[in-house]
Design an enzyme around this catalytic site. Structure first.
Site, PDB file in Angstrom:
ATOM      1  N   MET A  98       0.762  -1.162  -0.105  1.00 17.58           N
ATOM      2  CA  MET A  98       0.066  -0.013  -0.082  1.00 17.58           C
ATOM      3  C   MET A  98       0.951   1.076   0.015  1.00 17.58           C
ATOM      4  SD  MET A  98      -2.912  -0.856  -0.419  1.00 17.58           S
ATOM      5  CE  MET A  98      -3.811  -2.596  -0.569  1.00 17.58           C
ATOM      6  N   ASN A 128      -8.122  -2.103   6.813  1.00 17.30           N
ATOM      7  CA  ASN A 128      -7.528  -2.478   8.072  1.00 17.30           C
ATOM      8  C   ASN A 128      -6.198  -2.334   8.259  1.00 17.30           C
ATOM      9  OD1 ASN A 128      -7.595  -4.360  10.656  1.00 17.30           O
ATOM     10  ND2 ASN A 128      -6.629  -5.301   9.127  1.00 17.30           N
ATOM     11  N   HIS A 129      -5.518  -2.343   7.309  1.00 20.37           N
ATOM     12  CA  HIS A 129      -3.860  -2.767   7.056  1.00 20.37           C
ATOM     13  C   HIS A 129      -3.200  -1.272   7.660  1.00 20.37           C
ATOM     14  CE1 HIS A 129      -4.787  -0.169   3.672  1.00 20.37           C
ATOM     15  NE2 HIS A 129      -3.564   0.309   3.646  1.00 20.37           N
ATOM     16  N   TYR A 186       2.120   7.103  13.969  1.00 18.95           N
ATOM     17  CA  TYR A 186       0.701   6.302  14.000  1.00 18.95           C
ATOM     18  C   TYR A 186      -0.463   7.015  14.234  1.00 18.95           C
ATOM     19  CZ  TYR A 186      -2.322   2.511  15.663  1.00 18.95           C
ATOM     20  OH  TYR A 186      -3.383   1.522  15.605  1.00 18.95           O
ATOM     21  N   SER A 223      -1.038  10.144  14.196  1.00 20.73           N
ATOM     22  CA  SER A 223      -1.328  11.042  13.227  1.00 20.73           C
ATOM     23  C   SER A 223      -2.003  10.436  11.958  1.00 20.73           C
ATOM     24  CB  SER A 223      -0.070  11.682  12.454  1.00 20.73           C
ATOM     25  OG  SER A 223       1.007  12.029  13.372  1.00 20.73           O
ATOM     26  N   SER A 281       1.756  -8.097  16.624  1.00 20.02           N
ATOM     27  CA  SER A 281       2.548  -7.132  16.609  1.00 20.02           C
ATOM     28  C   SER A 281       2.460  -6.076  17.429  1.00 20.02           C
ATOM     29  CB  SER A 281       2.347  -6.138  15.028  1.00 20.02           C
ATOM     30  OG  SER A 281       0.803  -6.050  15.015  1.00 20.02           O
TER      31      SER A 281
HETATM   32  P1  NDP Z   1      -0.929  -6.355  12.401  1.00 15.84           P
HETATM   33  O1  NDP Z   1       0.331  -5.647  12.350  1.00 15.84           O
HETATM   34  O2  NDP Z   1      -1.158  -7.654  12.952  1.00 15.84           O
HETATM   35  O3  NDP Z   1      -1.414  -6.585  10.792  1.00 15.84           O
HETATM   36  C1  NDP Z   1      -1.268  -5.486  10.037  1.00 15.84           C
HETATM   37  C2  NDP Z   1      -1.633  -6.040   8.569  1.00 15.84           C
HETATM   38  O4  NDP Z   1      -1.398  -5.006   7.384  1.00 15.84           O
HETATM   39  C3  NDP Z   1      -0.749  -7.276   8.069  1.00 15.84           C
HETATM   40  O5  NDP Z   1      -1.827  -8.096   7.312  1.00 15.84           O
HETATM   41  C4  NDP Z   1       0.314  -6.823   7.259  1.00 15.84           C
HETATM   42  O6  NDP Z   1       0.594  -7.777   6.349  1.00 15.84           O
HETATM   43  C5  NDP Z   1      -0.479  -5.529   6.413  1.00 15.84           C
HETATM   44  N1  NDP Z   1       0.761  -4.798   5.871  1.00 15.84           N
HETATM   45  C6  NDP Z   1       1.764  -4.267   6.571  1.00 15.84           C
HETATM   46  N2  NDP Z   1       2.289  -3.180   5.850  1.00 15.84           N
HETATM   47  C7  NDP Z   1       1.713  -3.432   4.733  1.00 15.84           C
HETATM   48  C8  NDP Z   1       1.761  -2.643   3.337  1.00 15.84           C
HETATM   49  N3  NDP Z   1       2.979  -1.689   3.146  1.00 15.84           N
HETATM   50  N4  NDP Z   1       1.014  -2.854   2.335  1.00 15.84           N
HETATM   51  C9  NDP Z   1      -0.019  -3.747   2.594  1.00 15.84           C
HETATM   52  N5  NDP Z   1      -0.365  -4.449   3.829  1.00 15.84           N
HETATM   53  C10 NDP Z   1       0.615  -4.221   4.764  1.00 15.84           C
HETATM   54  O7  NDP Z   1      -2.010  -5.409  12.835  1.00 15.84           O
HETATM   55  P2  NDP Z   1      -3.197  -5.263  13.893  1.00 15.84           P
HETATM   56  O8  NDP Z   1      -4.131  -6.681  13.370  1.00 15.84           O
HETATM   57  O9  NDP Z   1      -2.839  -5.328  15.134  1.00 15.84           O
HETATM   58  O10 NDP Z   1      -4.177  -4.058  13.637  1.00 15.84           O
HETATM   59  C11 NDP Z   1      -5.149  -4.063  12.480  1.00 15.84           C
HETATM   60  C12 NDP Z   1      -6.108  -2.614  12.808  1.00 15.84           C
HETATM   61  O11 NDP Z   1      -6.441  -2.447  14.016  1.00 15.84           O
HETATM   62  C13 NDP Z   1      -5.002  -1.476  12.228  1.00 15.84           C
HETATM   63  O12 NDP Z   1      -5.806  -0.618  11.790  1.00 15.84           O
HETATM   64  C14 NDP Z   1      -4.758  -0.936  13.757  1.00 15.84           C
HETATM   65  O13 NDP Z   1      -4.458   0.261  13.781  1.00 15.84           O
HETATM   66  C15 NDP Z   1      -5.984  -1.150  14.198  1.00 15.84           C
HETATM   67  N6  NDP Z   1      -5.584  -1.256  15.752  1.00 15.84           N
HETATM   68  C16 NDP Z   1      -4.928  -2.363  16.269  1.00 15.84           C
HETATM   69  C17 NDP Z   1      -4.753  -2.235  17.814  1.00 15.84           C
HETATM   70  C18 NDP Z   1      -3.945  -3.172  18.465  1.00 15.84           C
HETATM   71  O14 NDP Z   1      -3.844  -3.282  19.835  1.00 15.84           O
HETATM   72  N7  NDP Z   1      -3.646  -4.343  17.740  1.00 15.84           N
HETATM   73  C19 NDP Z   1      -5.377  -1.269  18.508  1.00 15.84           C
HETATM   74  C20 NDP Z   1      -6.132  -0.267  18.002  1.00 15.84           C
HETATM   75  C21 NDP Z   1      -6.270  -0.283  16.589  1.00 15.84           C
HETATM   76  P3  NDP Z   1       2.015  -7.975   5.464  1.00 15.84           P
HETATM   77  O15 NDP Z   1       3.235  -7.822   6.325  1.00 15.84           O
HETATM   78  O16 NDP Z   1       1.777  -9.443   5.057  1.00 15.84           O
HETATM   79  O17 NDP Z   1       1.816  -6.965   4.464  1.00 15.84           O
END
Ligand code: NDP
Length: 282
Positions: free
Chosen positions: A87, A113-114, A177, A179, A216
């Site tokens: 992305m 969601n990513h 983040y 931001s 993560s």
């Molecule tokens: P993860 O870090 O577990 O997952 C992130 C996902 O994004 C992975 O599938 C990763 O896959 C993908 N990703 C990372 N970089 C890129 C890129 N450059 N292009 C495309 N895809 C990408 O995140 P969470 O499940 O913890 O979080 C999910 C959502 O929930 C996020 O929006 C987060 O802000 C939100 N959230 C999470 C919290 C938490 O405590 N976990 C708290 C509050 C909100 P890959 O590496 O294969 O690309």
């Protein structure tokens, strides 16, 4: 006390009057979930699969996506496809939406969601990282939303944006983040007004999450805070229900709602609590 009681009553009334979730409404629904190779996105893919949806998932790691798709099919997804995309690349957000439209013949749900990886540390002036993170966590979201809107419009669809309590309140160690999450809340809040004024039939759900136990997130905060983390699978289900019932907001866990609305009442108390919820010795 009266004020607190009024807020509680308002909160409970909102809960009781919120529309009932009909699991059958997701049977055959055409869904695109981003960031679905791990964490909450992966759990959402499995829930949609159990509900019998047709799914396209995306993230960067092709091999992992392939495994998630196989599991989705075994759990009951009508269809499941993946497309690897980064992305941060300008053309990838459009490419992913085009792929989903082609494979599924339209979209009922776009679930954004990513997030790109970002250090959990004091801001050390890395402007380039912040620009890059904005591309991944924000610009790609608005690009995909714009690309998918015509199809969502045709299908009375829903746009689901996974945000964070850190899109409502500020906290140390996460300046880039937070931001990106504030930007999402601002943009999609504004877009929701515009869609309503245009009498659009697309709903926008912005999901405010607290700490969730994904690998993560846990890796970053281990030993730094004692704040309780909530289960990713439950967070994922709540996000899906919020989108399916077309509610404008989700607060998960529930108390994040109170934190979001009371944070400005006593700013110095809020700041004190936030700064003291981390184990940090200068
Ligand atoms: P993860 O870090 O577990 O997952 C992130 C996902 O994004 C992975 O599938 C990763 O896959 C993908 N990703 C990372 N970089 C890129 C890129 N450059 N292009 C495309 N895809 C990408 O995140 P969470 O499940 O913890 O979080 C999910 C959502 O929930 C996020 O929006 C987060 O802000 C939100 N959230 C999470 C919290 C938490 O405590 N976990 C708290 C509050 C909100 P890959 O590496 O294969 O690309």
């Amino acid at each position: 006390k009266v004020l607190l009681a009024s807020i509680c009553v308002a909160f409970l009334a909102a809960k009781w009057t919120s529309p009932r979730f009909d699991a059958d409404s997701l049977k055959g629904a055409r869904v695109l979930v981003t960031g679905a190779s791990t964490g909450i996105g992966e759990q959402m893919a499995y829930h949609y699969a159990r509900f019998g949806a047709q799914i396209v998932i995306t993230a960067r790691r092709e091999k992992v996506l392939q495994q998630v798709v196989e599991k989705c099919l075994s759990l009951g997804a009508q269809k499941a496809f993946y497309i690897a995309a980064d992305m941060a690349n300008e053309s990838d957000p459009d490419k992913v939406v085009d792929y989903a439209l082609e494979k599924l013949g339209g979209l009922d749900y776009l679930v954004l969601n990513h997030i790109g990886p970002s250090p959990f540390s004091m801001w050390k002036g890395d402007v380039d990282h912040t620009k890059w993170l904005m591309k991944v966590n924000f610009f790609s979201y608005i690009q995909m939303a714009w690309k998918a809107l015509p199809s969502l419009e045709q299908n009375k669809g829903s746009l689901v944006v996974v945000s964070s309590l850190l899109g409502k309140i500020t906290s140390p160690f996460v300046a880039p983040y937070t931001s990106t999450k504030f930007a999402l809340n601002g943009f999609f809040g504004s877009l929701r007004h515009e869609l309503a004024m245009k009498k659009s039939n697309v709903s926008i759900s912005v999901c405010t999450l607290g700490l969730i136990d994904t690998d993560s997130a846990m890796e970053k905060v281990r030993g730094i805070t004692d704040v309780q983390a909530y289960p990713a699978t439950d967070a994922a289900l709540n996000i899906i229900i919020t989108g399916a019932t077309r509610q404008p907001e989700l607060f998960y866990p529930w108390f994040t709602y109170f934190i979001a609305i009371t944070k400005d009442w006593f700013p110095s108390v809020t700041d004190y609590i936030i700064q003291n919820s981390y184990n940090y010795i200068p």
